[in-house]
Design a protein around this motif. Structure first.
Motif, PDB file in Angstrom:
ATOM      1  N   ASN A   8      50.500  42.232  40.822  1.00 34.54           N
ATOM      2  CA  ASN A   8      50.268  40.890  39.581  1.00 34.54           C
ATOM      3  C   ASN A   8      49.222  40.524  40.569  1.00 34.54           C
ATOM      4  OD1 ASN A   8      52.637  40.964  38.933  1.00 34.54           O
ATOM      5  ND2 ASN A   8      54.365  40.052  39.592  1.00 34.54           N
ATOM      6  N   TYR A   9      49.032  40.572  41.727  1.00 32.82           N
ATOM      7  CA  TYR A   9      47.907  40.321  42.001  1.00 32.82           C
ATOM      8  C   TYR A   9      46.695  40.795  41.994  1.00 32.82           C
ATOM      9  CZ  TYR A   9      50.178  35.630  43.837  1.00 32.82           C
ATOM     10  OH  TYR A   9      50.966  35.100  43.798  1.00 32.82           O
ATOM     11  N   ALA A  19      45.946  35.693  39.499  1.00 40.68           N
ATOM     12  CA  ALA A  19      46.985  36.501  39.048  1.00 40.68           C
ATOM     13  C   ALA A  19      46.969  36.886  37.352  1.00 40.68           C
ATOM     14  CB  ALA A  19      48.089  34.879  39.532  1.00 40.68           C
ATOM     15  N   HIS A  20      47.909  37.829  37.444  1.00 45.34           N
ATOM     16  CA  HIS A  20      47.869  38.641  35.865  1.00 45.34           C
ATOM     17  C   HIS A  20      48.953  37.694  35.197  1.00 45.34           C
ATOM     18  CE1 HIS A  20      46.020  42.357  37.202  1.00 45.34           C
ATOM     19  NE2 HIS A  20      46.648  42.228  38.639  1.00 45.34           N
ATOM     20  N   VAL A  21      47.843  37.956  33.965  1.00 44.49           N
ATOM     21  CA  VAL A  21      48.789  37.402  33.123  1.00 44.49           C
ATOM     22  C   VAL A  21      49.169  38.561  32.281  1.00 44.49           C
ATOM     23  CG1 VAL A  21      48.146  36.075  30.693  1.00 44.49           C
ATOM     24  CG2 VAL A  21      47.724  35.524  32.943  1.00 44.49           C
ATOM     25  N   TRP A  23      52.730  37.423  33.289  1.00 44.56           N
ATOM     26  CA  TRP A  23      53.200  38.582  34.907  1.00 44.56           C
ATOM     27  C   TRP A  23      54.374  38.504  35.148  1.00 44.56           C
ATOM     28  CZ3 TRP A  23      50.751  36.462  39.498  1.00 44.56           C
ATOM     29  CH2 TRP A  23      51.871  36.683  40.887  1.00 44.56           C
ATOM     30  N   ASP A  24      54.913  39.373  36.132  1.00 50.50           N
ATOM     31  CA  ASP A  24      55.632  39.544  36.403  1.00 50.50           C
ATOM     32  C   ASP A  24      56.887  38.743  36.589  1.00 50.50           C
ATOM     33  OD1 ASP A  24      58.293  41.608  36.396  1.00 50.50           O
ATOM     34  OD2 ASP A  24      57.196  42.433  37.800  1.00 50.50           O
ATOM     35  N   GLN A  29      56.768  33.117  40.110  1.00 47.76           N
ATOM     36  CA  GLN A  29      55.592  32.726  39.505  1.00 47.76           C
ATOM     37  C   GLN A  29      54.451  31.426  40.353  1.00 47.76           C
ATOM     38  OE1 GLN A  29      55.451  32.273  35.196  1.00 47.76           O
ATOM     39  NE2 GLN A  29      54.110  30.811  35.118  1.00 47.76           N
ATOM     40  N   TRP A  37      43.840  32.441  36.922  1.00 51.29           N
ATOM     41  CA  TRP A  37      44.481  33.141  35.793  1.00 51.29           C
ATOM     42  C   TRP A  37      43.481  34.304  35.392  1.00 51.29           C
ATOM     43  CZ3 TRP A  37      49.784  32.779  35.892  1.00 51.29           C
ATOM     44  CH2 TRP A  37      50.172  31.758  36.408  1.00 51.29           C
TER      45      TRP A  37
END
Length: 316
Positions: A8-9, A19-21, A23-24, A29, A37
């Protein structure tokens, strides 16, 4: 930087983890203001969004965007043929939903995704107009890039990485009123990839009239680095700088001689000449002439007095 769908990071930006979009949702979150982001899409991955619009949809639905401080835009679908205009419009149109946005990177795209000269950009002026409190704007890619002169009271850092930066963009930067700008970094690139900026195009920047707080000036990755150095040697803006960078370009003995023969540079903290064509004797002269200044003469490319085979560090 490459999108890793197993994590995710991402790497950090502006001192914040990315932080990925999207998010898992199996993981907690993060707070909206605790991360940068990272929105990226690619048709080459089996997982993850195929279109950048999907990223924006999820982002505005699931994140408290009023608290967001930093956004990084990675690759978008067919970024080598589709320009960034829809992304710029989406961000500009939703500025009221992002009142805390201070740091923005448009085009954090690795060479594995698209070479820097392939990245299709667009007019970035709407971003500056829509976000008057933006403090940091970074852009990668010069193809199709546009900018109109504006006044922006808050911008402290402007970085444009390119393999070829249009002269019109360089002139527009110089014509902008940027009273808070401290860091300006332009990768000028080469003519082959659209880098047609001349020394004359840099004149307004070098005068410093609209850049009263500038402390870092980078006119980098230039195939006319010797000419740039000669202009810098007499430029009024230099007297207030802490860092001067002519790195990644084709700087040779003539350019270094111009720097040494021009106005004093002993007030600088750093002179960055990484990736250069100085011979050993000239490199020693530069270092000796600037005691107390951190002079970066790393990555020497060897002597080329005729300037026939010099190349910049970043082009295609």
């Amino acid at each position: 930087m490459v999108y890793d769908f197993d994590d995710n990071y991402h790497e950090g930006y502006a001192g914040l983890p990315e932080a990925h979009v999207p998010w898992d949702q199996d993981e907690p979150q993060p707070e909206a203001d605790a991360v940068a982001w990272y929105l990226s899409a690619s048709e080459w991955h089996d997982e993850g969004p195929k279109a950048i619009g999907e990223c924006f949809d999820w982002f505005f639905e699931h994140v408290d965007t009023a608290k967001v401080r930093a956004i990084v835009i990675g690759g978008w679908e067919e970024c080598y043929s589709q320009d960034s205009a829809p992304i710029v419009s989406r961000l500009a149109d939703n500025a009221n939903r992002l009142p805390g946005l201070r740091w923005l990177f448009l085009g954090d795209i690795s060479s594995e995704q698209a070479e820097i000269s392939w990245i299709q950009q667009s007019d970035i002026t709407p971003l500056l107009e829509a976000y008057p409190k933006l403090e940091r704007l970074e852009v990668r890619g010069g193809s199709g890039l546009g900018l109109r002169p504006v006044r922006h009271e808050s911008l402290r850092m402007l970085r444009i990485e390119s393999g070829g930066l249009p002269g019109a963009v360089v002139r527009a930067v110089g014509e902008c009123d940027l009273p808070a700008l401290e860091h300006l970094e332009l990768w000028l690139g080469v003519t082959e990839y659209g880098g047609d900026a001349t020394v004359g195009d840099c004149a307004a920047i070098l005068s410093g009239e609209r850049l009263p707080r500038l402390r870092y000036l980078g006119l980098q990755d230039s195939e006319i680095a010797d000419e740039i150095a000669a202009a810098v040697a007499a430029a009024p803006v230099v007297a207030r700088l802490e860092t001067l960078s002519l790195a990644y370009g084709t700087l040779g003995n003539d350019g270094a001689e111009a720097l040494l023969s021009g106005q004093p540079l002993t007030h600088l903290r750093t002179l960055d000449l990484e990736h250069h064509y100085l011979d050993e004797a000239m490199a020693a002269r530069v270092t000796a002439a600037l005691p107390g200044v951190e002079v970066d003469l790393s990555d020497p490319q060897g002597e080329d007095e005729e300037n026939e085979s010099r190349y910049v560090a970043v082009s295609e």
